[in-house]
Design a protein around this motif. Structure first.
Motif, short mmCIF file in Angstrom:
data_model
loop_
_atom_site.label_atom_id
_atom_site.label_comp_id
_atom_site.label_asym_id
_atom_site.label_seq_id
_atom_site.Cartn_x
_atom_site.Cartn_y
_atom_site.Cartn_z
N PHE A 80 0.83 -1.20 0.00
CA PHE A 80 0.00 0.00 0.00
C PHE A 80 0.87 1.26 0.00
CE2 PHE A 80 -2.89 3.07 2.12
CZ PHE A 80 -3.91 3.04 1.19
N ILE A 81 1.92 1.27 0.82
CA ILE A 81 2.84 2.42 0.87
C ILE A 81 3.54 2.60 -0.48
CG2 ILE A 81 4.98 3.27 1.92
CD1 ILE A 81 3.99 2.02 4.55
N LEU A 82 3.91 1.50 -1.10
CA LEU A 82 4.57 1.57 -2.41
C LEU A 82 3.64 2.16 -3.46
CD1 LEU A 82 7.13 0.86 -4.01
CD2 LEU A 82 6.07 -1.36 -4.49
N ILE A 83 2.37 1.78 -3.44
CA ILE A 83 1.39 2.32 -4.39
C ILE A 83 1.22 3.83 -4.17
CG2 ILE A 83 -1.06 2.31 -5.01
CD1 ILE A 83 -1.00 -0.73 -4.54
N ILE A 84 1.15 4.26 -2.92
CA ILE A 84 1.01 5.69 -2.62
C ILE A 84 2.23 6.47 -3.11
CG2 ILE A 84 0.91 7.37 -0.74
CD1 ILE A 84 -0.92 5.46 0.73
N LEU A 85 3.42 5.93 -2.90
CA LEU A 85 4.64 6.62 -3.36
C LEU A 85 4.69 6.74 -4.88
CD1 LEU A 85 7.38 5.17 -0.97
CD2 LEU A 85 6.46 7.50 -1.04
N VAL A 86 4.31 5.69 -5.59
CA VAL A 86 4.29 5.73 -7.05
C VAL A 86 3.26 6.76 -7.52
CG1 VAL A 86 3.73 4.42 -9.13
CG2 VAL A 86 5.17 3.40 -7.37
N ALA A 87 2.08 6.78 -6.89
CA ALA A 87 1.05 7.76 -7.26
C ALA A 87 1.54 9.18 -6.98
CB ALA A 87 -0.24 7.47 -6.50
N LEU A 88 2.22 9.36 -5.87
CA LEU A 88 2.75 10.68 -5.53
C LEU A 88 3.79 11.14 -6.56
CD1 LEU A 88 2.69 12.92 -3.41
CD2 LEU A 88 4.51 11.72 -2.20
N LEU A 89 4.62 10.23 -7.01
CA LEU A 89 5.61 10.58 -8.03
C LEU A 89 4.96 10.88 -9.38
CD1 LEU A 89 8.45 8.01 -7.26
CD2 LEU A 89 8.53 10.49 -6.93
N LEU A 90 3.93 10.13 -9.73
CA LEU A 90 3.29 10.32 -11.04
C LEU A 90 2.44 11.59 -11.09
CD1 LEU A 90 2.13 6.70 -11.96
CD2 LEU A 90 3.94 8.02 -13.04
N LYS B 218 -2.24 17.12 -6.94
CA LYS B 218 -3.30 16.37 -7.61
C LYS B 218 -3.77 15.15 -6.82
CE LYS B 218 -3.93 18.11 -11.78
NZ LYS B 218 -5.20 18.39 -12.38
N LEU B 219 -2.96 14.67 -5.89
CA LEU B 219 -3.29 13.45 -5.16
C LEU B 219 -4.60 13.56 -4.35
CD1 LEU B 219 -1.93 10.76 -5.22
CD2 LEU B 219 -0.73 11.34 -3.13
N PRO B 220 -4.87 14.64 -3.62
CA PRO B 220 -6.17 14.74 -2.92
C PRO B 220 -7.36 14.75 -3.88
CG PRO B 220 -4.64 16.32 -2.01
CD PRO B 220 -4.01 15.74 -3.23
N GLU B 221 -7.23 15.41 -5.02
CA GLU B 221 -8.31 15.43 -6.01
C GLU B 221 -8.58 14.03 -6.53
OE1 GLU B 221 -7.59 18.30 -9.08
OE2 GLU B 221 -6.81 19.74 -7.65
N LEU B 222 -7.53 13.28 -6.81
CA LEU B 222 -7.69 11.91 -7.30
C LEU B 222 -8.33 11.02 -6.24
CD1 LEU B 222 -4.30 11.39 -9.18
CD2 LEU B 222 -6.56 11.59 -10.18
N GLY B 223 -7.97 11.24 -4.99
CA GLY B 223 -8.57 10.46 -3.89
C GLY B 223 -10.06 10.73 -3.76
N ARG B 224 -10.44 12.01 -3.88
CA ARG B 224 -11.87 12.35 -3.81
C ARG B 224 -12.64 11.76 -4.98
NH1 ARG B 224 -9.96 17.10 -1.39
NH2 ARG B 224 -9.51 18.10 -3.37
N ALA B 225 -12.07 11.85 -6.17
CA ALA B 225 -12.73 11.29 -7.36
C ALA B 225 -12.88 9.78 -7.22
CB ALA B 225 -11.94 11.64 -8.61
N PHE B 226 -11.84 9.12 -6.70
CA PHE B 226 -11.91 7.68 -6.51
C PHE B 226 -12.98 7.32 -5.47
CE2 PHE B 226 -10.29 3.72 -4.54
CZ PHE B 226 -10.38 2.90 -5.66
N GLY B 227 -13.06 8.11 -4.40
CA GLY B 227 -14.08 7.88 -3.37
C GLY B 227 -15.49 8.06 -3.90
N ARG B 228 -15.70 9.10 -4.73
CA ARG B 228 -17.02 9.32 -5.34
C ARG B 228 -17.39 8.17 -6.25
NH1 ARG B 228 -15.35 14.39 -7.46
NH2 ARG B 228 -14.85 15.59 -5.61
N THR B 229 -16.41 7.69 -7.01
CA THR B 229 -16.66 6.58 -7.93
C THR B 229 -17.07 5.33 -7.16
OG1 THR B 229 -15.05 7.47 -9.48
CG2 THR B 229 -15.66 5.17 -9.76
N LEU B 230 -16.36 5.03 -6.09
CA LEU B 230 -16.71 3.86 -5.28
C LEU B 230 -18.09 4.01 -4.65
CD1 LEU B 230 -13.39 2.94 -3.44
CD2 LEU B 230 -14.53 1.70 -5.27
N ARG B 231 -18.42 5.22 -4.17
CA ARG B 231 -19.73 5.45 -3.56
C ARG B 231 -20.85 5.27 -4.57
NH1 ARG B 231 -20.01 10.95 -2.36
NH2 ARG B 231 -18.04 10.62 -1.33
#
Length: 98
Positions: A9-19, A24-37
């Motif tokens: 999980f930490i490795l995935i977060i680090l890769v996302a942070l680098l990309l 942009k990471l908080p925006e992507l998290g919110r969009a992902f949360g809305r999609t799951l909801r």
């Protein structure tokens, strides 16, 4: 299904942070949360519709087994017909004179 541990999980977060970068990471998290909801709500609606359909089928089967009509709403209830409409005129083979 693969089991992701804490290090994965930490490795995935680090890769996302680098990309995507820290802005942009908080925006992507919110969009992902809305999609799951939305997915969760859609799946819940499908399951509720399916269970409602099964209940109606059970009620219809029970009605057919007993032979008694079952009215769930006023729209399904029979309407009273006027006496004139219920009776039909007798048919005759007599012809009128020409």
């Amino acid at each position: 299904m693969p089991n992701i541990g804490a290090t994965g999980f930490i490795l995935i977060i680090l890769v996302a942070l680098l990309l995507f970068g820290p802005s942009k990471l908080p925006e992507l998290g919110r969009a992902f949360g809305r999609t799951l909801r939305e997915f969760k709500n859609g799946a819940k609606e499908i399951l509720e519709d399916d269970s409602d359909r099964k209940e109606v089928q059970k009620a219809d089967t029970a009605r057919l087994d007993t032979g008694k009509p079952e009215y769930r709403t006023a729209e399904n209830a029979p309407t009273a017909q006027p006496a004139a409409a219920a009776q039909t005129a007798p048919s005759s083979d007599k012809r009128l004179p020409e």
